[in-house]
Design a protein around this motif. Structure first.
Motif, PDB file in Angstrom:
ATOM      1  N   VAL A  47       0.757  -1.245  -0.062  1.00 41.14           N
ATOM      2  CA  VAL A  47      -0.127  -0.160  -0.111  1.00 41.14           C
ATOM      3  C   VAL A  47       0.904   1.455  -0.068  1.00 41.14           C
ATOM      4  O   VAL A  47       0.563   2.063  -0.861  1.00 41.14           O
ATOM      5  CB  VAL A  47      -0.946  -0.045   1.302  1.00 41.14           C
ATOM      6  N   THR A  48       1.947   0.966   0.666  1.00 43.27           N
ATOM      7  CA  THR A  48       2.914   2.340   0.916  1.00 43.27           C
ATOM      8  C   THR A  48       3.374   2.683  -0.430  1.00 43.27           C
ATOM      9  O   THR A  48       3.608   3.734  -0.864  1.00 43.27           O
ATOM     10  CB  THR A  48       4.052   2.067   1.846  1.00 43.27           C
ATOM     11  N   ASP A  49       3.849   1.725  -1.231  1.00 45.62           N
ATOM     12  CA  ASP A  49       4.659   1.908  -2.551  1.00 45.62           C
ATOM     13  C   ASP A  49       3.325   2.454  -3.647  1.00 45.62           C
ATOM     14  O   ASP A  49       3.817   3.310  -4.421  1.00 45.62           O
ATOM     15  CB  ASP A  49       4.997   0.249  -3.161  1.00 45.62           C
ATOM     16  N   LYS A  50       2.345   1.830  -3.610  1.00 46.33           N
ATOM     17  CA  LYS A  50       1.225   2.558  -4.617  1.00 46.33           C
ATOM     18  C   LYS A  50       1.028   3.793  -3.971  1.00 46.33           C
ATOM     19  O   LYS A  50       0.958   4.774  -4.971  1.00 46.33           O
ATOM     20  CB  LYS A  50       0.104   1.682  -4.567  1.00 46.33           C
ATOM     21  N   ALA A  51       0.857   4.240  -2.961  1.00 46.59           N
ATOM     22  CA  ALA A  51       0.646   5.519  -2.479  1.00 46.59           C
ATOM     23  C   ALA A  51       1.585   6.437  -2.787  1.00 46.59           C
ATOM     24  O   ALA A  51       1.454   7.696  -3.406  1.00 46.59           O
ATOM     25  CB  ALA A  51       0.223   5.707  -0.992  1.00 46.59           C
ATOM     26  N   MET A  52       2.899   6.282  -2.845  1.00 52.30           N
ATOM     27  CA  MET A  52       4.018   7.056  -2.919  1.00 52.30           C
ATOM     28  C   MET A  52       3.998   7.373  -4.383  1.00 52.30           C
ATOM     29  O   MET A  52       4.409   8.444  -4.854  1.00 52.30           O
ATOM     30  CB  MET A  52       5.338   6.446  -2.442  1.00 52.30           C
ATOM     31  N   SER A  53       3.901   6.180  -5.380  1.00 55.66           N
ATOM     32  CA  SER A  53       3.730   6.329  -6.790  1.00 55.66           C
ATOM     33  C   SER A  53       2.919   7.358  -7.203  1.00 55.66           C
ATOM     34  O   SER A  53       2.870   8.080  -8.113  1.00 55.66           O
ATOM     35  CB  SER A  53       3.880   5.113  -7.307  1.00 55.66           C
ATOM     36  N   SER A  54       1.620   7.047  -6.882  1.00 57.17           N
ATOM     37  CA  SER A  54       0.385   7.901  -6.967  1.00 57.17           C
ATOM     38  C   SER A  54       0.916   9.420  -6.564  1.00 57.17           C
ATOM     39  O   SER A  54       0.619  10.435  -7.398  1.00 57.17           O
ATOM     40  CB  SER A  54      -0.946   7.363  -6.373  1.00 57.17           C
ATOM     41  N   ALA A  55       1.416   9.526  -5.352  1.00 59.60           N
ATOM     42  CA  ALA A  55       1.532  10.909  -5.024  1.00 59.60           C
ATOM     43  C   ALA A  55       2.651  11.686  -5.816  1.00 59.60           C
ATOM     44  O   ALA A  55       2.566  12.870  -5.870  1.00 59.60           O
ATOM     45  CB  ALA A  55       2.273  10.838  -3.565  1.00 59.60           C
ATOM     46  N   ALA A  56       3.571  10.906  -6.366  1.00 59.95           N
ATOM     47  CA  ALA A  56       4.548  11.452  -7.239  1.00 59.95           C
ATOM     48  C   ALA A  56       3.847  11.944  -8.509  1.00 59.95           C
ATOM     49  O   ALA A  56       4.534  13.025  -9.032  1.00 59.95           O
ATOM     50  CB  ALA A  56       5.627  10.285  -7.475  1.00 59.95           C
ATOM     51  N   PHE A 169      -3.859  18.454  -3.859  1.00 59.51           N
ATOM     52  CA  PHE A 169      -2.974  18.518  -2.671  1.00 59.51           C
ATOM     53  C   PHE A 169      -3.402  17.726  -1.608  1.00 59.51           C
ATOM     54  O   PHE A 169      -2.597  17.034  -0.937  1.00 59.51           O
ATOM     55  CB  PHE A 169      -2.499  19.939  -2.334  1.00 59.51           C
ATOM     56  N   LEU A 170      -4.669  17.635  -1.249  1.00 55.51           N
ATOM     57  CA  LEU A 170      -5.163  17.100  -0.161  1.00 55.51           C
ATOM     58  C   LEU A 170      -4.973  15.495  -0.415  1.00 55.51           C
ATOM     59  O   LEU A 170      -4.667  14.636   0.413  1.00 55.51           O
ATOM     60  CB  LEU A 170      -6.590  17.234   0.108  1.00 55.51           C
ATOM     61  N   ALA A 171      -5.219  14.938  -1.842  1.00 45.86           N
ATOM     62  CA  ALA A 171      -4.861  13.645  -1.922  1.00 45.86           C
ATOM     63  C   ALA A 171      -3.569  13.279  -1.862  1.00 45.86           C
ATOM     64  O   ALA A 171      -3.272  12.268  -1.419  1.00 45.86           O
ATOM     65  CB  ALA A 171      -5.215  13.239  -3.395  1.00 45.86           C
ATOM     66  N   VAL A 172      -2.515  14.266  -2.144  1.00 42.64           N
ATOM     67  CA  VAL A 172      -1.075  14.081  -2.024  1.00 42.64           C
ATOM     68  C   VAL A 172      -0.943  13.733  -0.528  1.00 42.64           C
ATOM     69  O   VAL A 172      -0.090  13.046  -0.026  1.00 42.64           O
ATOM     70  CB  VAL A 172      -0.399  15.050  -2.756  1.00 42.64           C
ATOM     71  N   ALA A 173      -1.417  14.837   0.338  1.00 39.00           N
ATOM     72  CA  ALA A 173      -0.953  14.873   1.669  1.00 39.00           C
ATOM     73  C   ALA A 173      -1.531  13.574   2.448  1.00 39.00           C
ATOM     74  O   ALA A 173      -0.867  12.864   3.154  1.00 39.00           O
ATOM     75  CB  ALA A 173      -1.715  16.083   2.182  1.00 39.00           C
ATOM     76  N   PHE A 174      -2.630  13.205   1.841  1.00 37.69           N
ATOM     77  CA  PHE A 174      -3.340  12.159   2.834  1.00 37.69           C
ATOM     78  C   PHE A 174      -2.828  10.506   2.353  1.00 37.69           C
ATOM     79  O   PHE A 174      -3.159   9.559   2.763  1.00 37.69           O
ATOM     80  CB  PHE A 174      -4.724  11.982   2.651  1.00 37.69           C
ATOM     81  N   MET A 202      -7.639  10.385  -7.860  1.00 39.19           N
ATOM     82  CA  MET A 202      -7.753  11.659  -8.103  1.00 39.19           C
ATOM     83  C   MET A 202      -6.726  12.157  -9.145  1.00 39.19           C
ATOM     84  O   MET A 202      -6.873  12.947  -9.883  1.00 39.19           O
ATOM     85  CB  MET A 202      -7.307  12.177  -6.730  1.00 39.19           C
ATOM     86  N   ALA A 203      -5.813  11.027  -9.290  1.00 41.12           N
ATOM     87  CA  ALA A 203      -4.629  11.559 -10.398  1.00 41.12           C
ATOM     88  C   ALA A 203      -5.301  11.356 -11.627  1.00 41.12           C
ATOM     89  O   ALA A 203      -5.040  12.228 -12.682  1.00 41.12           O
ATOM     90  CB  ALA A 203      -3.583  10.561 -10.255  1.00 41.12           C
ATOM     91  N   PHE A 204      -6.087  10.398 -11.831  1.00 43.12           N
ATOM     92  CA  PHE A 204      -6.743  10.121 -13.381  1.00 43.12           C
ATOM     93  C   PHE A 204      -7.795  11.246 -13.437  1.00 43.12           C
ATOM     94  O   PHE A 204      -7.783  11.701 -14.535  1.00 43.12           O
ATOM     95  CB  PHE A 204      -7.687   8.816 -13.178  1.00 43.12           C
ATOM     96  N   LEU A 205      -8.716  11.741 -12.618  1.00 43.25           N
ATOM     97  CA  LEU A 205      -9.634  12.644 -12.679  1.00 43.25           C
ATOM     98  C   LEU A 205      -8.834  14.023 -13.046  1.00 43.25           C
ATOM     99  O   LEU A 205      -9.350  14.634 -13.849  1.00 43.25           O
ATOM    100  CB  LEU A 205     -10.296  12.674 -11.362  1.00 43.25           C
ATOM    101  N   SER A 206      -8.077  14.457 -12.113  1.00 44.69           N
ATOM    102  CA  SER A 206      -7.258  15.680 -12.258  1.00 44.69           C
ATOM    103  C   SER A 206      -6.820  15.735 -13.596  1.00 44.69           C
ATOM    104  O   SER A 206      -6.504  16.932 -14.153  1.00 44.69           O
ATOM    105  CB  SER A 206      -6.502  15.954 -11.216  1.00 44.69           C
TER     106      SER A 206
END
Length: 232
Positions: A47-56, A169-174, A202-206
């Motif tokens: 879960v951490t890897d996916k979250a970090m990749s999405s945040a990047a 930004f909220l998606a990146v923060a959380f 959020m990445a896809f929609l934005s």
């Protein structure tokens, strides 16, 4: 009279086929197959890897200053995810997220222009026009035509971009692991799945919104290779 010693006979192994002691052979194929290490399958992304990749990926849609500020301050403000013993860290982290989200919102209304002196100036768009930072109305008239600033006024598209920038930004923060451990230390399965898939969605929609409705503004913190607007 002592009898002569019996001669020592050394028998050499025969190299003829089928004669002599058979040479030692390695284990058969079955033994190798049993002892050889089996290749491990592809490791599932945590879960951490996916979250970090999405945040990047999401960070590319945000002002650089807000992303760097969050990455620099979040580990200290969240106490590396251990906020249960120090509730003050939760308040500090919440304040950090709110301030940086508001900054992302405000930066969406900033823009840059080139004056008659070929220098780059930053300012903020208003419903009536554009205000250059640290310039009075008289100084603006000397470098720009006030009528041209009306083209840089706030439009409905700017509000949509500002809202989506704040949401990104909220998606990146959380998606930050430390923030998740700080606010959701005992998250259940459903909460973990939400925190994992929220940045992806959020990445896809934005990205879709910013691609279909692109903005021409090049405000503070946004990197763009195109040349800024020249206002006569």
């Amino acid at each position: 009279m002592a009898s002569p010693a019996s001669p020592v006979v050394i028998q050499m192994p025969s190299h003829t086929n089928g004669a002599g002691t058979p040479p030692t052979t390695p284990k058969d194929y079955g033994d190798f197959a049993a002892t050889a290490p089996t290749p491990s399958g592809p490791t599932k992304a945590t879960v951490t890897d996916k979250a970090m990749s999405s945040a990047a990926n999401l960070a590319q849609l945000l002002p650089t200053g807000t992303v760097l500020a969050f990455q620099a301050l979040a580990p200290s403000f969240t106490n590396h995810g251990m906020c249960e013993e120090t509730p003050t860290n939760q308040w500090l982290t919440a304040a950090l997220v709110i301030v940086l989200a508001a900054s992302s919102l405000v930066f969406s209304f900033t823009d840059s222009v080139v004056g008659r002196d070929q220098k780059l100036y930053y300012g903020v768009a208003t419903p009536r026009g554009f205000n250059v930072f640290n310039f009075s109305s008289e100084e603006e008239k000397q470098l720009w035509d006030p009528a041209e600033f009306r083209r840089l006024r706030i439009r409905p598209l700017d509000y949509m971009h500002a809202v989506f920038t704040a949401l990104v930004f909220l998606a990146v923060a959380f998606s930050d692991v430390g923030l998740q451990n700080c606010f959701f230390p005992n998250a259940g399965r459903n909460t973990e799945e939400l925190l994992k898939n929220l940045p992806l969605g959020m990445a896809f929609l934005s990205s879709f919104v910013f691609m279909v409705f692109p903005t021409k503004r090049k405000g503070i913190g946004y990197s763009d290779t195109t040349s800024p607007k020249k206002v006569p």
